[in-house]
Design an enzyme around this catalytic site. Structure first.
Site, PDB file in Angstrom:
ATOM      1  N   PHE A  39       0.844  -1.189   0.000  1.00 56.86           N
ATOM      2  CA  PHE A  39       0.000   0.000   0.000  1.00 56.86           C
ATOM      3  C   PHE A  39       0.881   1.241   0.000  1.00 56.86           C
ATOM      4  O   PHE A  39       1.722   1.421   0.885  1.00 56.86           O
ATOM      5  CB  PHE A  39      -0.926  -0.010   1.222  1.00 56.86           C
ATOM      6  CG  PHE A  39      -1.874  -1.180   1.221  1.00 56.86           C
ATOM      7  CD1 PHE A  39      -3.116  -1.083   0.602  1.00 56.86           C
ATOM      8  CD2 PHE A  39      -1.511  -2.386   1.816  1.00 56.86           C
ATOM      9  CE1 PHE A  39      -3.987  -2.167   0.586  1.00 56.86           C
ATOM     10  CE2 PHE A  39      -2.377  -3.479   1.795  1.00 56.86           C
ATOM     11  CZ  PHE A  39      -3.614  -3.373   1.183  1.00 56.86           C
ATOM     12  N   VAL A  77       2.181  -1.797   4.537  1.00 54.83           N
ATOM     13  CA  VAL A  77       1.946  -0.371   4.390  1.00 54.83           C
ATOM     14  C   VAL A  77       3.308   0.313   4.333  1.00 54.83           C
ATOM     15  O   VAL A  77       4.161   0.082   5.195  1.00 54.83           O
ATOM     16  CB  VAL A  77       1.138   0.142   5.602  1.00 54.83           C
ATOM     17  CG1 VAL A  77       1.048   1.659   5.588  1.00 54.83           C
ATOM     18  CG2 VAL A  77      -0.251  -0.473   5.620  1.00 54.83           C
ATOM     19  N   CYS A  78       3.532   1.143   3.329  1.00 55.12           N
ATOM     20  CA  CYS A  78       4.828   1.833   3.196  1.00 55.12           C
ATOM     21  C   CYS A  78       5.048   2.789   4.360  1.00 55.12           C
ATOM     22  O   CYS A  78       4.189   3.637   4.646  1.00 55.12           O
ATOM     23  CB  CYS A  78       4.864   2.611   1.891  1.00 55.12           C
ATOM     24  SG  CYS A  78       6.263   3.747   1.823  1.00 55.12           S
ATOM     25  N   VAL A  79       6.186   2.681   4.996  1.00 51.92           N
ATOM     26  CA  VAL A  79       6.445   3.486   6.191  1.00 51.92           C
ATOM     27  C   VAL A  79       6.522   4.977   5.879  1.00 51.92           C
ATOM     28  O   VAL A  79       5.953   5.802   6.609  1.00 51.92           O
ATOM     29  CB  VAL A  79       7.713   2.997   6.952  1.00 51.92           C
ATOM     30  CG1 VAL A  79       8.976   3.121   6.109  1.00 51.92           C
ATOM     31  CG2 VAL A  79       7.889   3.765   8.253  1.00 51.92           C
ATOM     32  N   ALA A  82       3.102   6.159   5.194  1.00 50.35           N
ATOM     33  CA  ALA A  82       2.293   6.047   6.407  1.00 50.35           C
ATOM     34  C   ALA A  82       2.598   7.167   7.390  1.00 50.35           C
ATOM     35  O   ALA A  82       1.703   7.716   8.025  1.00 50.35           O
ATOM     36  CB  ALA A  82       2.529   4.689   7.071  1.00 50.35           C
TER      37      ALA A  82
END
Lengths: 130, 135, 101
Positions: A39, A77-79, A82
């Site tokens: 994501f 989820v991409c840090v 995010a």
């Protein structure tokens, strides 16, 4: 065949999250493996457990969570994305001194390298976005 | 690396209006560490990403355009610009940043990273890719 | 190598389908999804984008057509309707997938 998926838009605002869910369901039904769903951009909002959609509407975040549990799918989820958008897990909460966390069950926060790795490890990468 | 995959990043969106251009560049920079064969294509409004002279001080968004000049240091040196997209926008190569890389095999000779290609040429390049990421 | 191209924008609002058609090599497949399905309708002043692209095969995602109240009988001749299962099959039968965003 091994698939990975990139989701680049937020749920509800754009159909792409739902298209991705329907694609993943169909791929699993056809006997394929989903190596990872990554994501990115506003797509990270698929990973919040703070959403309360109306009962007569699809709960997109929960649907992902259930799919992951049923078929052992890695939801990442991409840090960087995010952090910009306020999706927080325990590690991020501690590191950035936030009051709480909102990551949905079955999702994890990790780096962009996970997307590249997904491309390397999978037979197909399918991108859903705007 | 013989088992390297060919990764293509297609950029079709202008910078600043949306975040896609910047977050695409972030993927390219991280992806460069994976020793894959990386190419970037700039088509349609994506060509605006490489405009010279970007100055965002009065807007307040981070100006990430200097980062493109660093791509050569990351061994990202196959940057394709679609000729038709440039022309349709009244642009020439002179409007864009001059991106270069240093060729280790030729005593670090400086070479151009940007290649202007026609739609037909780019279509063939797309056919050779294993993974295409779209932004 | 063959590519499955996906397009999710109406050609009446955005030029995404035009870009795809311009940059897709001969023999490629194009699947219209989400708002991309509007481009598959016959009789519009943009129907020619698909009608003129003789070297490509066009598909449309049935559930997205149905959701928008578009009848399959109004599709441009030659466009095939697939469901999500068919979408997956197209990704398998082609060598890679390019999303035109």
């Amino acid at each position: 065949m091994k698939f990975s998926i990139q989701v680049s838009e937020g749920p509800y605002n754009h159909e792409s999250s739902v298209t991705a869910i329907n694609f993943v369901k169909a791929a699993v039904e056809a006997g394929h493996d989903i190596f990872r769903v990554f994501f990115y951009h506003d797509g990270v909002n698929n990973g919040t457990n703070y959403a309360t959609p109306p009962q007569d509407d699809m709960n997109i975040q929960k649907t992902w969570s259930e799919l992951a549990a049923a078929h052992d799918i890695d939801l990442v989820v991409c840090v960087a994305a995010a952090q910009r958008r306020g999706i927080v897990d325990e590690g991020e909460m501690t590191r950035n001194k936030k009051d709480g966390m909102n990551i949905m069950d079955g999702f994890r926060i990790s780096g962009l390298g996970q997307l590249i790795e997904a491309g390397i490890e999978s037979d197909r990468l399918v991108v859903f976005g705007d | 690396m013989s088992d390297a995959k060919k990764f293509m990043y297609i950029n079709r969106k202008a910078p600043y209006g949306t975040i896609y251009a910047w977050e695409s560049l972030e993927v390219v920079l991280i992806g460069a560490a994976f020793d894959q064969e990386v190419s970037l294509a700039f088509v349609d409004d994506g060509v605006y990403q490489l405009m010279k002279g970007q100055d965002t001080t009065e807007v307040g968004i981070k100006n990430f355009s200097p980062t493109y000049a660093a791509l050569g240091d990351y061994d990202v040196n196959k940057i394709y610009i679609e000729k038709e997209s440039l022309e349709a926008r009244g642009l020439t190569l002179d409007d864009l940043q001059h991106l270069v890389w240093e060729d280790e095999d030729e005593d670090w000779a400086e070479k151009d990273s940007i290649r202007v290609v026609t739609s037909a040429e780019l279509a063939e390049i797309f056919e050779q890719q294993d993974i295409t990421l779209s932004f | 190598m063959s590519i499955l191209h996906t397009v999710n924008k109406s050609t009446y609002e955005r030029d995404t389908l035009e870009a795809c058609v311009r940059l897709a090599a001969k023999g490629g497949s194009v699947l219209l999804i989400e708002d991309g399905v509007y481009s598959a309708m016959s009789g519009g002043n943009k129907s020619s984008v698909i009608e003129n692209a003789k070297d490509l095969s066009f598909y449309v995602l049935g559930p997205d057509i149905k959701a928008r109240g578009l009848g399959e009988d109004r599709l441009i001749d030659g466009i095939k309707v697939v469901d999500y299962k068919g979408f997956v099959e197209l990704t398998v039968s082609n060598d890679s997938v390019t999303a035109w965003l």
